[in-house]
Design a protein around this motif. Structure first.
Motif, mmCIF file in Angstrom:
data_model
loop_
_atom_site.group_PDB
_atom_site.id
_atom_site.type_symbol
_atom_site.label_atom_id
_atom_site.label_comp_id
_atom_site.label_asym_id
_atom_site.label_seq_id
_atom_site.Cartn_x
_atom_site.Cartn_y
_atom_site.Cartn_z
ATOM 1 N N THR A 110 2.609 -0.543 68.208
ATOM 2 C CA THR A 110 3.674 -0.343 69.194
ATOM 3 C C THR A 110 5.019 -0.133 68.506
ATOM 4 O OG1 THR A 110 2.501 -1.674 70.848
ATOM 5 C CG2 THR A 110 4.872 -1.363 71.170
ATOM 6 N N GLY A 111 5.292 -0.926 67.460
ATOM 7 C CA GLY A 111 6.540 -0.759 66.726
ATOM 8 C C GLY A 111 6.662 0.621 66.121
ATOM 9 N N ARG A 112 5.599 1.086 65.535
ATOM 10 C CA ARG A 112 5.616 2.426 64.930
ATOM 11 C C ARG A 112 5.819 3.501 66.008
ATOM 12 N NH1 ARG A 112 0.794 4.505 60.982
ATOM 13 N NH2 ARG A 112 2.239 4.094 59.267
ATOM 14 N N PHE A 113 5.160 3.316 67.148
ATOM 15 C CA PHE A 113 5.279 4.280 68.242
ATOM 16 C C PHE A 113 6.707 4.298 68.797
ATOM 17 C CE2 PHE A 113 4.785 5.231 72.867
ATOM 18 C CZ PHE A 113 4.396 6.551 72.739
ATOM 19 N N VAL A 114 7.288 3.120 68.984
ATOM 20 C CA VAL A 114 8.664 3.034 69.487
ATOM 21 C C VAL A 114 9.635 3.699 68.508
ATOM 22 C CG1 VAL A 114 10.555 1.436 69.974
ATOM 23 C CG2 VAL A 114 8.285 0.998 70.920
ATOM 24 N N ASN A 115 9.412 3.531 67.225
ATOM 25 C CA ASN A 115 10.270 4.176 66.230
ATOM 26 C C ASN A 115 10.204 5.696 66.334
ATOM 27 O OD1 ASN A 115 11.126 1.744 65.257
ATOM 28 N ND2 ASN A 115 9.973 1.819 63.349
ATOM 29 N N SER A 116 9.007 6.211 66.567
ATOM 30 C CA SER A 116 8.868 7.667 66.699
ATOM 31 C C SER A 116 9.601 8.176 67.934
ATOM 32 C CB SER A 116 7.385 8.060 66.748
ATOM 33 O OG SER A 116 6.780 7.648 67.965
ATOM 34 N N ILE A 117 9.563 7.387 69.010
ATOM 35 C CA ILE A 117 10.291 7.765 70.223
ATOM 36 C C ILE A 117 11.801 7.718 69.969
ATOM 37 C CG2 ILE A 117 10.803 7.085 72.607
ATOM 38 C CD1 ILE A 117 8.067 8.367 72.244
ATOM 39 N N ALA A 118 12.240 6.711 69.213
ATOM 40 C CA ALA A 118 13.661 6.585 68.897
ATOM 41 C C ALA A 118 14.164 7.814 68.145
ATOM 42 C CB ALA A 118 13.908 5.322 68.079
ATOM 43 N N GLU A 120 12.831 10.887 68.296
ATOM 44 C CA GLU A 120 12.802 12.033 69.205
ATOM 45 C C GLU A 120 13.986 12.025 70.173
ATOM 46 O OE1 GLU A 120 9.081 12.038 71.223
ATOM 47 O OE2 GLU A 120 7.891 12.225 69.381
ATOM 48 N N ARG A 121 14.400 10.821 70.605
ATOM 49 C CA ARG A 121 15.443 10.716 71.631
ATOM 50 C C ARG A 121 16.845 10.493 71.064
ATOM 51 N NH1 ARG A 121 12.395 7.093 76.354
ATOM 52 N NH2 ARG A 121 10.608 8.507 76.598
ATOM 53 N N SER A 122 16.970 10.435 69.760
ATOM 54 C CA SER A 122 18.294 10.235 69.159
ATOM 55 C C SER A 122 19.103 11.527 69.255
ATOM 56 C CB SER A 122 18.156 9.805 67.698
ATOM 57 O OG SER A 122 17.471 10.795 66.946
ATOM 58 N N PRO A 123 20.431 11.435 69.299
ATOM 59 C CA PRO A 123 21.275 12.641 69.351
ATOM 60 C C PRO A 123 21.005 13.543 68.145
ATOM 61 C CG PRO A 123 22.553 10.668 69.822
ATOM 62 C CD PRO A 123 21.213 10.196 69.357
ATOM 63 N N ARG A 124 21.065 14.807 68.370
ATOM 64 C CA ARG A 124 20.710 15.775 67.330
ATOM 65 C C ARG A 124 21.570 15.611 66.069
ATOM 66 N NH1 ARG A 124 19.904 21.792 69.321
ATOM 67 N NH2 ARG A 124 18.360 20.612 70.515
ATOM 68 N N LEU A 125 22.835 15.246 66.253
ATOM 69 C CA LEU A 125 23.743 15.119 65.111
ATOM 70 C C LEU A 125 23.295 14.056 64.117
ATOM 71 C CD1 LEU A 125 27.356 15.499 66.555
ATOM 72 C CD2 LEU A 125 26.364 16.768 64.646
ATOM 73 N N VAL A 126 22.667 13.000 64.623
ATOM 74 C CA VAL A 126 22.280 11.893 63.736
ATOM 75 C C VAL A 126 20.759 11.781 63.589
ATOM 76 C CG1 VAL A 126 24.355 10.577 64.230
ATOM 77 C CG2 VAL A 126 22.318 10.223 65.645
ATOM 78 N N GLY A 128 18.560 13.405 61.862
ATOM 79 C CA GLY A 128 18.067 13.436 60.491
ATOM 80 C C GLY A 128 18.233 12.086 59.808
ATOM 81 N N ILE A 129 19.360 11.443 60.044
ATOM 82 C CA ILE A 129 19.609 10.125 59.450
ATOM 83 C C ILE A 129 18.650 9.095 60.039
ATOM 84 C CG2 ILE A 129 21.305 8.258 59.223
ATOM 85 C CD1 ILE A 129 23.482 10.438 59.329
ATOM 86 N N ILE A 130 18.504 9.129 61.368
ATOM 87 C CA ILE A 130 17.596 8.184 62.038
ATOM 88 C C ILE A 130 16.175 8.384 61.532
ATOM 89 C CG2 ILE A 130 16.624 7.470 64.247
ATOM 90 C CD1 ILE A 130 19.529 6.680 63.910
ATOM 91 N N ARG A 131 15.779 9.641 61.351
ATOM 92 C CA ARG A 131 14.423 9.920 60.865
ATOM 93 C C ARG A 131 14.210 9.324 59.475
ATOM 94 N NH1 ARG A 131 14.367 14.939 61.813
ATOM 95 N NH2 ARG A 131 13.078 14.927 63.700
ATOM 96 N N LYS A 132 15.206 9.448 58.596
ATOM 97 C CA LYS A 132 15.085 8.884 57.252
ATOM 98 C C LYS A 132 15.008 7.359 57.286
ATOM 99 C CE LYS A 132 17.347 12.649 54.716
ATOM 100 N NZ LYS A 132 18.513 13.052 53.892
ATOM 101 N N VAL A 133 15.815 6.746 58.146
ATOM 102 C CA VAL A 133 15.790 5.283 58.276
ATOM 103 C C VAL A 133 14.424 4.824 58.764
ATOM 104 C CG1 VAL A 133 16.722 3.322 59.554
ATOM 105 C CG2 VAL A 133 18.271 5.063 58.637
ATOM 106 N N MET A 134 13.902 5.507 59.781
ATOM 107 C CA MET A 134 12.606 5.124 60.333
ATOM 108 C C MET A 134 11.479 5.371 59.339
ATOM 109 S SD MET A 134 13.327 3.727 63.105
ATOM 110 C CE MET A 134 14.449 3.670 64.500
#
Length: 223
Positions: A110-118, A120-126, A128-134
């Motif tokens: 569930t944690g991994r799935f929620v991270n993937s949703i986060a 996908e739903r993060s603002p486009r500007l950030v 790439g950064i969110i993807r690297k953090v996750m």
């Protein structure tokens, strides 16, 4: 009589599966998710302070949490063989996998799935950064722990047809759903052939097929 308040595409499919395995009479009420938010409707959330699936009612009893519900139902159905007795050789593996299914495997998935949703739903500007953090979080935490749990599962299933031993138990219901979700999300690779075969055995069970037919909408996402 026990009534299952069943939310579409949720973990309450486990309880529907259990009730079909037992074969007795039970009540059933279906709830659809909000088509925009994909969350449970307000009347479902009002059943339990947690507002999550599954939930059962039995007279004045209102109970949430999958494993608590499984134990409650099995306590009410003493003439079954889905929970090994205290002196049974399968009791310890049963207890471990029954609780690891939710406490370890499901929570990690569930944690991994929620991270993937986060991501996908993060603002486009950030994004790439969110993807690297996750990705860092996944490689440092979720990935290694999931690999450990899945490796243990694969080893157990290489020696036994069911997760607690030679017979089907409620631990297979608790764990089987989560493994099915991993398979449906493409997270069960060919490195786990015995686990893949296990999923096929679970999905072939008549009670699982009956649960799917009664649900009528199950797709496995979201969990």
């Amino acid at each position: 009589m026990i009534t299952l308040h069943h939310l579409e595409n949720s973990q309450s499919i486990r309880i529907l599966w259990l009730l079909e395995e037992l074969g007795g009479a039970y009540g059933f009420k279906m709830y659809d998710r909000d088509p925009e938010t994909m969350l449970a409707p307000d009347d479902y959330k009002a059943l339990s302070p947690l507002g999550t699936a599954p939930v059962i009612t039995d007279g004045t009893v209102v109970l949430a949490e999958s494993n608590a519900i499984i134990d409650y139902i099995l306590d009410k159905a003493p003439n079954q063989d889905l929970r090994p007795k205290t002196d049974d050789a399968d009791r310890v593996p049963y207890l471990f996998w029954f609780h690891a299914a939710q406490g370890s495997y499901q929570s990690l998935q569930t944690g991994r799935f929620v991270n993937s949703i986060a991501v996908e739903r993060s603002p486009r500007l950030v994004r790439g950064i969110i993807r690297k953090v996750m990705a860092t979080l996944d490689s440092a935490f979720y990935g290694p722990r999931l690999s450990t749990v899945m490796g243990m599962m694969e080893e157990q299933l290489s020696q036994h047809p069911f997760i607690a031993g030679e017979r089907f138990t409620a631990a297979d219901i608790a764990l089987g759903y989560t493994v099915q979700m991993a398979s449906m999300r493409g997270q069960l690779s060919d490195d786990y052939p015995h686990t893949q075969a296990y999923v096929e055995r679970m999905e072939a069970r008549p009670a699982w097929q009956a649960a799917l037919a009664k649900d009528g909408k199950f797709q496995g996402v979201p969990s």
